[in-house]
Enzyme design. Sequence first.
Site, PDB file in Angstrom:
ATOM      1  N   HIS A   1       0.851  -1.189   0.000  1.00  9.19           N
ATOM      2  CA  HIS A   1       0.000   0.000   0.000  1.00  9.19           C
ATOM      3  C   HIS A   1       0.892   1.246   0.000  1.00  9.19           C
ATOM      4  CE1 HIS A   1      -3.860  -2.045   1.768  1.00  9.19           C
ATOM      5  NE2 HIS A   1      -3.322  -2.726   0.773  1.00  9.19           N
TER       6      HIS A   1
ATOM      7  N   GLU B   1       0.938   3.840   1.819  1.00  8.09           N
ATOM      8  CA  GLU B   1       1.398   4.258   3.145  1.00  8.09           C
ATOM      9  C   GLU B   1       2.599   3.429   3.612  1.00  8.09           C
ATOM     10  OE1 GLU B   1      -1.635   3.347   2.148  1.00  8.09           O
ATOM     11  OE2 GLU B   1      -3.179   4.054   3.520  1.00  8.09           O
TER      12      GLU B   1
ATOM     13  N   CYS C   1      -6.321   1.612   5.881  1.00 11.73           N
ATOM     14  CA  CYS C   1      -6.869   0.311   6.295  1.00 11.73           C
ATOM     15  C   CYS C   1      -6.248  -0.061   7.644  1.00 11.73           C
ATOM     16  CB  CYS C   1      -6.576  -0.753   5.237  1.00 11.73           C
ATOM     17  SG  CYS C   1      -4.854  -1.317   5.238  1.00 11.73           S
TER      18      CYS C   1
ATOM     19  N   CYS D   1      -2.365  -0.453   7.567  1.00 10.05           N
ATOM     20  CA  CYS D   1      -1.621   0.812   7.499  1.00 10.05           C
ATOM     21  C   CYS D   1      -1.787   1.602   8.793  1.00 10.05           C
ATOM     22  CB  CYS D   1      -2.085   1.607   6.293  1.00 10.05           C
ATOM     23  SG  CYS D   1      -1.627   0.770   4.752  1.00 10.05           S
TER      24      CYS D   1
END
Lengths: 151, 151
Positions: A59, A61, A89, A92
């Site tokens: 992801h 992040e 999410c 993260c």
Amino acid sequence: MYGLTGYKPDEYFMRLALNEAHKAFDMGEVPIGAVLVMHEKIITRAHNQVELLKDSTAHAEILALTAAYNVLGAKYLPDATLYITLEPCLMCCGAMYWSKLGRIVYGAADEKNGYKKYTVQNPFHPKTEIIQGTLAEECAMLMKDFFRLRR
Amino acid sequence: MYGLTGYKPDEYFMRLALNEAHKAFDMGEVPIGAVLVMHEKIITRAHNQVELLKDSTAHAEILALTAAYNVLGAKYLPDATLYITLEPCLMCCGAMYWSKLGRIVYGAADEKNGYKKYTVQNPFHPKTEIIQGTLAEECAMLMKDFFRLRR
């Protein structure tokens, strides 16, 4: 600063995160971008690369954070702000807890996969400030456009 | 199989995860280990490397998962079991959600940083089976020994 009148730092950096999200969009990735900033300097920027890397942890992040740890040689980032186009999410969110980030600024809410769906209490580090809704409409629109094209 | 009488697969693989945790212990890392198994074959094994890598995402589970994605070229692992010596934190729990793991087997509970402290509903993928408490005492004892030495 930055040659802009009416300069608002959070909007400025969120727009750069949106640029990252657009890169993801163009590569067929869910369009989420992140920019990590310290003292108004960009340290790292990243976009979602789950499909490219065939890695469901990739992801935006996580990529921005791990690159920052690498660049700075530090595992805590209390002086940094992470700009993200979408509500993080659970994974993260947990990564940000461990990072001890100073600030987290995110754009659009994510009712499907956002951390708020699962958590009962503030899951971030108690010293981390959370700002939500910066350029939220633009961030959300990019997501909507992406999924509309795929249906 | 494996030259053992009374072979119990979950205990066997958890013992290997404990071996990984011991490696972390010996390196001054919080002693947590993970082993990822498919069809009774070990795909990856890892231990916590947060201090070594100066990367607060470098938990045993994340390292075992990302190595598996890399080895298998797949971003979902429905046929895999992840053995972990400790209840996963929120970050690792979220990473396991995205992985769509078939099974998660963990040892000791973690009241301080475990995912249960923060979550209201099952945060894992609905098809993932969760088994807790395998060799729990040994896994917990290793953590206690580690923190006692540091006080």
